[in-house]
Design an enzyme around this catalytic site. Structure first.
Site, PDB file in Angstrom:
ATOM      1  N   SER A 135       0.847  -1.182   0.000  1.00  0.00           N
ATOM      2  CA  SER A 135       0.000   0.000   0.000  1.00  0.00           C
ATOM      3  C   SER A 135       0.882   1.231   0.000  1.00  0.00           C
ATOM      4  O   SER A 135       2.058   1.166   0.379  1.00  0.00           O
ATOM      5  CB  SER A 135      -0.868  -0.013   1.265  1.00  0.00           C
ATOM      6  OG  SER A 135      -1.432   1.250   1.523  1.00  0.00           O
ATOM      7  N   TYR A 148      -2.137  -0.785  10.087  1.00  0.00           N
ATOM      8  CA  TYR A 148      -2.176  -1.145   8.671  1.00  0.00           C
ATOM      9  C   TYR A 148      -0.896  -0.685   7.982  1.00  0.00           C
ATOM     10  O   TYR A 148      -0.250  -1.453   7.268  1.00  0.00           O
ATOM     11  CB  TYR A 148      -3.403  -0.514   8.005  1.00  0.00           C
ATOM     12  CG  TYR A 148      -3.499  -0.793   6.531  1.00  0.00           C
ATOM     13  CD1 TYR A 148      -4.050  -1.980   6.087  1.00  0.00           C
ATOM     14  CD2 TYR A 148      -3.035   0.124   5.595  1.00  0.00           C
ATOM     15  CE1 TYR A 148      -4.150  -2.254   4.728  1.00  0.00           C
ATOM     16  CE2 TYR A 148      -3.133  -0.135   4.242  1.00  0.00           C
ATOM     17  CZ  TYR A 148      -3.682  -1.325   3.805  1.00  0.00           C
ATOM     18  OH  TYR A 148      -3.769  -1.589   2.465  1.00  0.00           O
ATOM     19  N   LYS A 152       1.991  -3.140   6.255  1.00  0.00           N
ATOM     20  CA  LYS A 152       2.339  -3.043   4.838  1.00  0.00           C
ATOM     21  C   LYS A 152       3.802  -2.622   4.647  1.00  0.00           C
ATOM     22  O   LYS A 152       4.456  -3.063   3.698  1.00  0.00           O
ATOM     23  CB  LYS A 152       1.392  -2.093   4.108  1.00  0.00           C
ATOM     24  CG  LYS A 152      -0.038  -2.628   4.047  1.00  0.00           C
ATOM     25  CD  LYS A 152      -0.083  -3.984   3.340  1.00  0.00           C
ATOM     26  CE  LYS A 152      -1.484  -4.485   3.129  1.00  0.00           C
ATOM     27  NZ  LYS A 152      -1.551  -5.669   2.280  1.00  0.00           N
TER      28      LYS A 152
END
Length: 173
Positions: A135, A148, A152
């Site tokens: 991401s 998150y 990533k």
């Protein structure tokens, strides 16, 4: 080619591989989502199977690999890791341990477990490819999704390490 797509959303990648002639296996925790993707692939004349699994659990990767072996005894040729969750949307100081753990359990640890199991035959045969979807959060600080972003970012670093370690063994990452 035998193509394993971890989490079929969005299905465009799995559809494109089927259109190119690959046998496709899709996996997710949600059976109805899998059935929709398999039906769409079959509607265009492709070959697809669905395997329900939860890669965020310790046994999820083993279960997935065992079920995949039933369809493809020689294993997959291409693995795309796209499993991810981000249920915590808040500032870092409000991130509790359970949210942190569940996000890393799926986004990083699950990907590692699946990759080790699915890629063992690739490494033994000296051929294959792995694609790990990360991401922009791996590169940029996106507010309110720290776990998150961290998962990533770690996955991006892991991908580079696997690329270096596996290149001479015939597996592209």
């Amino acid at each position: 080619s035998r193509f394993l797509w971890i989490t079929p959303s969005p299905p465009a990648c799995a559809m494109a591989m089927a259109q190119a002639g690959a046998e496709v296996a899709v996996t997710s925790r949600t059976a109805s989502q899998l059935e929709e993707v398999v039906a769409a692939i079959k509607a265009i004349g492709g070959s697809a199977v669905a395997i329900v699994s939860d890669v965020g659990t310790a046994g999820g990767a083993d279960e997935l690999a065992d079920r995949l072996h039933e369809y493809w005894p020689d294993g997959a040729d291409i693995l795309v890791n796209n499993a991810a969750i981000s249920p915590h949307v808040d500032a870092v100081e409000n991130l509790d341990d359970n949210a942190w753990s569940s996000i890393l359990s799926v986004n990083l640890e699950g990907t590692v477990r699946v990759t080790r199991r699915i890629c063992a035959p690739m490494l033994a045969q000296g051929r294959g490819a792995v694609v790990n979807l990360t991401s922009i959060g791996a590169e940029r600080a996106l507010p309110r999704i720290a776990a998150y972003n961290a998962s990533k970012g770690a996955l991006a670093a892991l991908t580079k390490t696997m690329a270096v370690e596996w290149a001479q063994r015939g597996v592209r990452v």
